[in-house]
Scaffold this motif. Structure first.
Motif, mmCIF file in Angstrom:
data_model
loop_
_atom_site.group_PDB
_atom_site.id
_atom_site.type_symbol
_atom_site.label_atom_id
_atom_site.label_comp_id
_atom_site.label_asym_id
_atom_site.label_seq_id
_atom_site.Cartn_x
_atom_site.Cartn_y
_atom_site.Cartn_z
ATOM 1 N N ARG A 198 0.820 -1.215 0.000
ATOM 2 C CA ARG A 198 0.000 0.000 0.000
ATOM 3 C C ARG A 198 0.852 1.264 0.000
ATOM 4 O O ARG A 198 0.388 2.327 -0.442
ATOM 5 C CB ARG A 198 -0.954 -0.001 1.198
ATOM 6 N N LEU A 199 2.086 1.183 0.507
ATOM 7 C CA LEU A 199 2.958 2.350 0.473
ATOM 8 C C LEU A 199 3.285 2.743 -0.967
ATOM 9 O O LEU A 199 3.275 3.928 -1.317
ATOM 10 C CB LEU A 199 4.251 2.070 1.241
ATOM 11 N N TYR A 200 3.556 1.754 -1.807
ATOM 12 C CA TYR A 200 3.848 2.048 -3.212
ATOM 13 C C TYR A 200 2.587 2.521 -3.945
ATOM 14 O O TYR A 200 2.661 3.385 -4.819
ATOM 15 C CB TYR A 200 4.421 0.808 -3.897
ATOM 16 N N ALA A 204 2.197 6.086 -5.766
ATOM 17 C CA ALA A 204 1.793 6.222 -7.169
ATOM 18 C C ALA A 204 0.626 7.188 -7.314
ATOM 19 O O ALA A 204 0.564 7.988 -8.256
ATOM 20 C CB ALA A 204 1.444 4.851 -7.737
ATOM 21 N N LEU A 205 -0.326 7.134 -6.378
ATOM 22 C CA LEU A 205 -1.460 8.061 -6.418
ATOM 23 C C LEU A 205 -1.012 9.504 -6.202
ATOM 24 O O LEU A 205 -1.629 10.446 -6.717
ATOM 25 C CB LEU A 205 -2.498 7.663 -5.369
ATOM 26 N N ASP A 206 0.059 9.682 -5.426
ATOM 27 C CA ASP A 206 0.586 11.026 -5.180
ATOM 28 C C ASP A 206 1.483 11.522 -6.297
ATOM 29 O O ASP A 206 2.016 12.637 -6.218
ATOM 30 C CB ASP A 206 1.361 11.054 -3.861
ATOM 31 N N GLY A 207 1.691 10.703 -7.311
ATOM 32 C CA GLY A 207 2.479 11.125 -8.465
ATOM 33 C C GLY A 207 3.942 10.776 -8.412
ATOM 34 O O GLY A 207 4.727 11.280 -9.227
ATOM 35 N N ARG A 209 7.232 8.904 -9.187
ATOM 36 C CA ARG A 209 7.675 8.127 -10.336
ATOM 37 C C ARG A 209 8.373 6.851 -9.868
ATOM 38 O O ARG A 209 9.166 6.897 -8.915
ATOM 39 C CB ARG A 209 8.617 8.949 -11.212
ATOM 40 N N PRO A 210 8.106 5.712 -10.508
ATOM 41 C CA PRO A 210 8.818 4.481 -10.138
ATOM 42 C C PRO A 210 10.300 4.597 -10.476
ATOM 43 O O PRO A 210 10.697 5.310 -11.393
ATOM 44 C CB PRO A 210 8.133 3.410 -10.990
ATOM 45 N N GLY A 211 11.103 3.871 -9.729
ATOM 46 C CA GLY A 211 12.547 3.941 -9.950
ATOM 47 C C GLY A 211 13.244 4.613 -8.787
ATOM 48 O O GLY A 211 12.963 4.315 -7.619
ATOM 49 N N TRP A 212 14.151 5.547 -9.103
ATOM 50 C CA TRP A 212 14.966 6.169 -8.079
ATOM 51 C C TRP A 212 14.144 6.930 -7.046
ATOM 52 O O TRP A 212 14.423 6.877 -5.849
ATOM 53 C CB TRP A 212 15.984 7.105 -8.726
ATOM 54 N N GLN A 213 13.116 7.634 -7.486
ATOM 55 C CA GLN A 213 12.318 8.439 -6.556
ATOM 56 C C GLN A 213 11.601 7.547 -5.547
ATOM 57 O O GLN A 213 11.591 7.840 -4.346
ATOM 58 C CB GLN A 213 11.303 9.280 -7.335
ATOM 59 N N THR A 214 11.014 6.452 -6.027
ATOM 60 C CA THR A 214 10.339 5.524 -5.119
ATOM 61 C C THR A 214 11.335 4.841 -4.193
ATOM 62 O O THR A 214 11.072 4.669 -3.001
ATOM 63 C CB THR A 214 9.572 4.471 -5.927
ATOM 64 N N PHE A 215 12.485 4.455 -4.742
ATOM 65 C CA PHE A 215 13.503 3.796 -3.916
ATOM 66 C C PHE A 215 14.001 4.738 -2.818
ATOM 67 O O PHE A 215 14.146 4.336 -1.658
ATOM 68 C CB PHE A 215 14.670 3.351 -4.798
ATOM 69 N N ARG A 216 14.247 5.995 -3.168
ATOM 70 C CA ARG A 216 14.821 6.932 -2.214
ATOM 71 C C ARG A 216 13.871 7.270 -1.082
ATOM 72 O O ARG A 216 14.296 7.364 0.082
ATOM 73 C CB ARG A 216 15.237 8.208 -2.946
ATOM 74 N N ILE A 218 10.801 5.623 -0.279
ATOM 75 C CA ILE A 218 9.983 4.561 0.312
ATOM 76 C C ILE A 218 10.828 3.335 0.633
ATOM 77 O O ILE A 218 10.909 2.909 1.784
ATOM 78 C CB ILE A 218 8.820 4.179 -0.625
ATOM 79 N N THR A 219 11.453 2.753 -0.395
ATOM 80 C CA THR A 219 12.146 1.477 -0.203
ATOM 81 C C THR A 219 13.315 1.594 0.757
ATOM 82 O O THR A 219 13.415 0.831 1.725
ATOM 83 C CB THR A 219 12.639 0.929 -1.555
ATOM 84 N N PHE A 220 14.212 2.522 0.504
ATOM 85 C CA PHE A 220 15.409 2.640 1.334
ATOM 86 C C PHE A 220 15.087 2.979 2.792
ATOM 87 O O PHE A 220 15.637 2.354 3.706
ATOM 88 C CB PHE A 220 16.365 3.666 0.734
ATOM 89 N N PRO A 221 14.198 3.948 3.087
ATOM 90 C CA PRO A 221 13.848 4.173 4.500
ATOM 91 C C PRO A 221 13.192 2.962 5.159
ATOM 92 O O PRO A 221 13.408 2.717 6.350
ATOM 93 C CB PRO A 221 12.884 5.365 4.432
ATOM 94 N N ALA A 222 12.409 2.199 4.398
ATOM 95 C CA ALA A 222 11.759 1.026 4.978
ATOM 96 C C ALA A 222 12.748 -0.097 5.284
ATOM 97 O O ALA A 222 12.451 -0.989 6.087
ATOM 98 C CB ALA A 222 10.681 0.512 4.023
#
Length: 309
Positions: A198-200, A204-207, A209-216, A218-222
């Motif tokens: 649900r975080l991803y 995505a709903l907030d705009g 972009r997949p890739g570096w922005q999502t990784f920086r 969401i993924t990396f802090p998690a």
């Protein structure tokens, strides 16, 4: 009022305790006999003059520790560890995280690639070091690395004998990287699979972009807790480096004076010609204390165990 929990009969409690010790007892006895007793005896030996004996009688207080700290070779071994960890910790972290991200994105064959990358973990460090030394980074022109260099017209490189530049670091780092990256990849995979989808979706709903922005964001802090654990394990394993150094650099003439990590230095100190087990035990205790201090400082600095919001 809720009914009080029913207590088991005394005979049944004794029966369960008996089965508990039947399964745990052999493991606990082996752990005490082969781990805790040698550790305690090593601490005991560090306060005695223990040349060629494990039952010394001459108490020397802290002289072994003072001698070791004044030894330039021991301090040089700590510098070797610092150089080794400065290379291997970030390299393994980046490679294992990259592999985990790549495998986690697969829709098919995820189990296959996870097993392929994890398989080198089961390989012996001695066997891997021998393969690296005799087949990959052989100093003659028939080694794999020198063969590839020959395709481009370069001269063969004495990988393990060259100190200017110190090519032996490339050999040591690559073999350790190949052996342990798969293990830490599995740890990162477990962390990635704990991230709620649900975080991803919200990103995505907030705009985002997949890739570096999502990784920086969401993924990396998690992956923070997993990252801290991985870095701690990497530092501790770097302190314990012995097999690859010894099997790559030693030959019939002995071990060269360069690239001696702490365990190699203590090995020759305690089991070499001097057979100074008291001095070697003092070094082992100092290493254990250094590892403990580094682990605690790293854990406190990174907030390991702190309650996350």
């Amino acid at each position: 009022m809720p009914a009080a929990p029913r207590r088991l009969p005394a005979a049944r409690q004794r029966h369960r305790a008996l089965w508990f010790w039947a399964f745990v007892g052999p493991f606990a006895a082996g752990l005490a006999l082969f781990t805790y007793v040698p550790l305690a005896w090593s601490v005991y030996l560090s306060f005695f003059d223990a040349h060629n004996t494990v039952s010394p009688t001459e108490f020397v207080r802290l002289d072994n520790y003072a001698t070791l700290l004044a030894d330039a070779s021991f301090r040089s071994s700590l510098v070797t560890f610092a150089v080794f960890s400065a290379f291997i910790v970030p390299a393994t972290y980046a490679l294992s995280l990259g592999l985990a991200l790549a495998v986690n994105r697969l829709r098919a064959g995820r189990a296959f690639f996870r097993s392929v990358f994890f398989l080198p973990t089961a390989c012996s460090y001695v066997v891997a070091a021998t393969v690296w030394k005799l087949s990959v980074f052989n100093g003659v022109r028939f080694g794999l690395a020198n063969t590839v260099l020959g395709w481009f017209g370069a001269e063969p490189v004495a990988w393990l004998a060259s100190t200017d530049p110190p090519w032996y670091w490339l050999v040591i780092i690559t073999v350790r990287l190949w052996l342990q990256a798969g293990f830490y990849m599995v740890l990162f995979l477990a962390g990635l699979q704990r991230i709620p989808p649900r975080l991803y979706e919200a990103a995505a709903l907030d705009g985002a972009r997949p890739g570096w922005q999502t990784f920086r964001h969401i993924t990396f802090p998690a992956l923070r807790s997993t990252s801290v654990a991985v870095v701690l394990l990497l530092i501790i394993n770097a302190f314990q480096a012995f097999d690859e150094f010894y099997n790559l650099l030693s030959d019939q003439r002995g071990y060269p004076p360069y690239a001696r990590p702490p365990l190699v230095h203590l090995y020759y100190l305690a089991l070499g010609q001097g057979q100074d087990l008291g001095l070697g035990s003092a070094g082992a205790v100092l290493l254990a204390l250094i590892i403990a201090v580094v682990t605690v400082v790293q854990a406190r600095w990174s907030g390991l165990g702190r309650r996350e919001d």
